[in-house]
Design an enzyme around this catalytic site. Structure first.
Site, PDB file in Angstrom:
ATOM      1  N   ALA A  65       0.862  -1.170   0.000  1.00 30.15           N
ATOM      2  CA  ALA A  65       0.000   0.000   0.000  1.00 30.15           C
ATOM      3  C   ALA A  65       0.903   1.226   0.000  1.00 30.15           C
ATOM      4  O   ALA A  65       2.063   1.159   0.431  1.00 30.15           O
ATOM      5  CB  ALA A  65      -0.881  -0.015   1.239  1.00 30.15           C
ATOM      6  N   GLY A 108       0.610  -4.898   0.861  1.00 26.48           N
ATOM      7  CA  GLY A 108      -0.566  -4.918  -0.003  1.00 26.48           C
ATOM      8  C   GLY A 108      -0.301  -5.593  -1.340  1.00 26.48           C
ATOM      9  O   GLY A 108      -1.228  -6.120  -1.968  1.00 26.48           O
ATOM     10  N   GLU A 111      -0.732  -9.169  -0.678  1.00 22.85           N
ATOM     11  CA  GLU A 111      -2.161  -9.391  -0.435  1.00 22.85           C
ATOM     12  C   GLU A 111      -2.958  -9.340  -1.736  1.00 22.85           C
ATOM     13  O   GLU A 111      -3.898 -10.111  -1.933  1.00 22.85           O
ATOM     14  CB  GLU A 111      -2.665  -8.347   0.574  1.00 22.85           C
ATOM     15  CG  GLU A 111      -2.050  -8.558   1.956  1.00 22.85           C
ATOM     16  CD  GLU A 111      -2.237  -7.370   2.891  1.00 22.85           C
ATOM     17  OE1 GLU A 111      -1.873  -6.246   2.499  1.00 22.85           O
ATOM     18  OE2 GLU A 111      -2.747  -7.564   4.001  1.00 22.85           O
TER      19      GLU A 111
END
Ligand code: CO8
Length: 257
Positions: A65, A108, A111
């Site tokens: 992220a 992220g 993920e």
């Protein structure tokens, strides 16, 4: 017009979403979240598409992220906006998603790769959940999907120490479907997607749904779900065609219906 991704159709019935923030190693900001989930949802609804490949660059699938976007936010900000809940839209995509991962897939990025159905890794891939080094924890499914994929021992190791694992370790642990040489990664991922897209579309969607159900339910409910979905394949044209083609010793001509 998209700013953080490009979308192409490099093979018949196959779409390719490429993350395109090279200067930030494809860090996932809110715009990227909206563009990736928006493109995937649109392709999911397109009858001409049977599978979607998601990839980054040779250096980074995605380095997490966007830390610079997150850094100034308060608890109230992220709680009120339900920060990252928008990524759930990717889990609602019913067509198969193939992640083609080279370089960093961290936080992220890891993920995001885990939200896909097949994970094809280049030998250069590096996976990790380094959020702990930033004083936070995974927020897009890392503690849940990683644990389901690799088990508690390795998930704890990655989430608590923030260390990365290479492609070999990730494959041994069950996170990665296949490892391929870096220079053939995209071709291999597109070939896998083309193979899937050539199968009956209702059958691939049902197979995806059935495998995913294994993560949501107990064994007897899961087996019942599988059996009922299996029964429903007999309502499709493609079941008749697939079985007729086998009997007649020829290739099936699926109508994706
Ligand atoms: N966010 C923003 N920018 C990034 C990120 C990122 N995650 N990763 C790299 N960049 C930027 C760098 O800042 C740098 O930009 P600039 O040139 O302007 O300084 C550029 O990309 C290149 O990066 P480096 O110079 O650092 O490249 P290196 O090759 O030296 O290092 C690394 C590569 C090891 C990948 C390094 O960049 C790194 O450690 N990145 C961060 C990895 C990370 O910690 N990811 C997890 C982020 S947190 C997360 O994903 C989920 C948080 C959940 C929180 C829930 C809240 C609700």
């Amino acid at each position: 017009m998209t700013e953080t991704i490009t979308v192409d159709r490099p093979r018949e019935r196959v779409a390719l979403i490429t993350l395109n923030r090279p200067k930030a190693l494809n860090a996932l900001n809110l715009r990227a979240m909206r563009e990736i989930t928006g493109a995937a949802a649109e392709l999911d609804g397109d009858p001409e598409i049977g599978a979607i490949v998601l990839t980054g660059s040779p250096r980074a699938f995605a380095a997490g992220a966007d830390i610079k976007e997150m850094a100034p936010r308060s608890f109230s900000d992220v709680h009120a906006a339900d920060w990252f809940a928008g990524w759930d839209a990717l889990s609602r995509v019913r067509k198969p998603l193939v992640a083609a991962v080279a370089g960093y897939a961290l936080g992220g990025g890891c993920e995001l790769a885990m939200m896909c159905d097949l994970l094809i890794a280049a030998e250069t891939a590096k996976f990790g959940q380094p959020e702990i080094t930033l004083g936070v924890i995974p927020g897009m499914g890392g503690s849940q999907r990683l644990t389901r994929a690799v088990g508690k021992a390795k998930a704890m190791d990655l989430c608590l120490t923030g260390r990365t694992m290479d492609a070999q370790e990730a494959e041994r642990a069950g996170l990665v479907s296949r490892i391929v040489p870096a220079d053939t990664l995209l071709d291999e991922a597109l070939d896998a997607a083309a193979t899937i897209a050539g199968m009956s579309a209702p059958a691939t969607m049902m197979a995806k749904e059935a495998v995913n159900r294994a993560f949501e339910t107990g064994l007897s409910d899961g087996l019942l779900f599988e059996r009922r979905v299996f029964h429903s394949t007999f309502a499709t044209h493609d079941q008749k065609e697939g079985m007729a083609a086998f009997t007649e010793k020829r290739e099936p001509r699926f109508r994706h219906a």
